[in-house]
Design a protein around this motif. Structure first.
Motif, short mmCIF file in Angstrom:
data_model
loop_
_atom_site.label_atom_id
_atom_site.label_comp_id
_atom_site.label_asym_id
_atom_site.label_seq_id
_atom_site.Cartn_x
_atom_site.Cartn_y
_atom_site.Cartn_z
N ALA A 34 0.83 -1.21 0.00
CA ALA A 34 0.00 0.00 0.00
C ALA A 34 0.87 1.26 0.00
O ALA A 34 0.57 2.23 -0.70
N THR A 35 1.95 1.23 0.78
CA THR A 35 2.87 2.37 0.80
C THR A 35 3.50 2.59 -0.57
O THR A 35 3.57 3.72 -1.07
N GLU A 73 2.35 1.60 -3.53
CA GLU A 73 1.34 2.04 -4.49
C GLU A 73 1.06 3.53 -4.34
O GLU A 73 0.92 4.26 -5.34
N ALA A 74 0.99 4.00 -3.11
CA ALA A 74 0.72 5.42 -2.87
C ALA A 74 1.85 6.30 -3.41
O ALA A 74 1.61 7.34 -4.03
N TRP A 75 3.10 5.86 -3.18
CA TRP A 75 4.24 6.60 -3.70
C TRP A 75 4.19 6.66 -5.24
O TRP A 75 4.41 7.71 -5.84
N ARG A 118 1.65 6.38 -7.29
CA ARG A 118 0.58 7.25 -7.78
C ARG A 118 0.97 8.72 -7.69
O ARG A 118 0.76 9.49 -8.64
N ARG A 119 1.54 9.11 -6.54
CA ARG A 119 1.94 10.51 -6.37
C ARG A 119 3.03 10.91 -7.36
O ARG A 119 2.99 12.00 -7.94
N ASP A 151 1.74 11.29 -10.93
CA ASP A 151 1.02 12.55 -11.08
C ASP A 151 1.98 13.73 -11.15
O ASP A 151 1.76 14.69 -11.90
#
Length: 416
Positions: free
Chosen positions: A75-76, A78-80, A82-83, A86
């Protein structure tokens, strides 16, 4: 032993992807009190794994990246991702999968996450954040131009090596025949998948992917590695992530490039690496990207090294249809060796057709990615000539490029 898969019949149409392994436990650093796993350590404002993604995104011909994270950090990760997607718009797809218990398990999971059309795969350790696009291109070129089904980077062993058992020396191998291998390593996908299937079936434990492929009796070749492609392993290695003092750079330089191509039956039009479906075709030996040709000449102008016709002559069959982004990558390596720091690039396309304005920002992003520059350091303009000349008559297209850079002062400068 099953037969070794054959090479694809047309290696000029390879669809390479990369698997970046960021699923390690960082046990050595953890024992030293470093709580953050090394793939998530911050360097130059982003986690270490993203530096490898950046390099693959900036390498001509690479189609995408799969990043493998540990299950408990998925999860960590994936969040990195995505950011960062972007924020940077890498220009290629970046996907995420969950890793396994052992490194070889994580590779197998990464392979399962590749798209069907991928036929060549790079495997790279996220703990090697200093890898450069030139090494990736060198590996892919060797795979494409030889009979090998796998290629790895290697460095000569400089220390004497002893084979030891329980403290007793058994033998001293001739170090002239030894190489220390690095990642990334590149393979035909079908072969690497078969090798890892056998790895799982027979319980093999291996330290790199080449050793799995070698057990199938397949040909793996070695190309020169990069001494700067260091792996972050021990606590002392963290010193490599400290910002280095940049030597004074005081001499500005400017390079100008200009290129022209005729329209006619030939190759699909590309500008700055961006395809223009439906546009007139280009008569060219390479892929005919007039904008990247002008850019390459401008880069060479900063070095005082002539033009791309001298480095990549159209009389050489090796460059027939070659992606011009590969040529720019090769020139960019000369720029790095010359110690130049690029500061700004200004590009102009002159054509009556096609309409460039709708794709202008896409071209700008792609060139920034290719040159490893910020978006704001790239200017792209398009103009017609009001129906005048050969461009006005829709007989061809031309492009101009101006590159500004700073070069180190001193004796080194005289060599270039």
């Amino acid at each position: 032993m099953p037969p070794i898969p054959l090479r694809p019949p047309n290696t000029s149409t390879l669809h390479p992807w990369a698997v970046v392994l960021a699923a390690g436990k960082s046990s050595r650093l953890g024992e030293a009190g470093v709580e953050t796993r090394k793939q998530f350590l911050q360097w130059q404002g982003v986690p270490l794994f993203w530096h490898s993604v950046r390099v693959f995104a900036r390498t001509a011909g690479l189609r995408g990246v799969v990043v493998v994270f540990p299950a408990e950090e998925l999860a960590t990760g994936e969040a990195w991702v995505r950011r960062l997607i972007d924020a940077e718009q890498p220009g290629i797809p970046v996907t995420v999968v969950q890793g396994g218990t052992l490194r070889q398990d994580s590779v197998r999971h990464g392979l399962a996450g590749l798209p069907r059309e991928c036929d060549v795969v790079f495997v790279h350790d996220a703990a090697r954040p200093f890898v450069r696009p030139a090494l990736v291109v060198r590996l892919l070129t060797e795979l494409r131009d030889t009979s090998a089904v796998g290629v790895v980077p290697g460095l000569p062993v400089t220390d004497t090596v002893k084979q030891v058992h329980e403290g007793r020396v058994l033998s001293t191998p001739d170090r002239a025949s030894l190489q220390a291998v690095q990642t990334p390593q590149v393979f035909l996908r079908v072969l690497l998948e078969k090798a890892h299937q056998h790895c799982r079936q027979y319980g093999w434990t291996v330290t790199d992917d080449a050793s799995v492929v070698e057990r199938l009796g397949a040909e793996v070749r070695v190309v020169p590695g990069d001494v700067g492609n260091i792996k972050i392993t021990h606590p002392d290695d963290l010193n490599l992530l400290k910002e280095l003092t940049v030597p004074a750079i005081s001499v500005p330089c400017v390079g100008f490039g200009y290129d022209v191509h005729r329209f006619g039956p030939g190759r699909p039009l590309r500008l700055g690496g961006v395809p223009f479906p439906g546009a007139p075709e280009i008569i060219a030996h390479s892929d005919g990207d007039v904008l990247l040709h002008a850019l390459a000449d401008a880069l060479l102008g900063c070095l005082g090294k002539g033009d791309i016709g001298e480095l990549f002559p159209d009389s050489d069959a090796r460059y027939a249809g070659i992606d011009s982004a590969v040529l720019v990558s090769e020139v960019l390596e000369l720029v790095r060796r010359g110690g130049l720091q690029l500061t700004h690039v200004d590009l102009t396309i002159v054509a009556q057709v096609p309409k460039v304005a709708p794709r202008r920002e896409e071209i700008r992003r792609n060139v920034a990615r290719l040159l490893e520059l910020e978006y704001g350091q790239i200017g792209v303009k398009a103009s017609t000539e009001e129906g005048l000349g050969f461009t006005g008559a829709k007989q061809g297209i031309k492009a101009m490029a101006v590159v500004t850079a700073m070069r180190p002062s001193g004796p080194k400068n005289a060599e270039h």
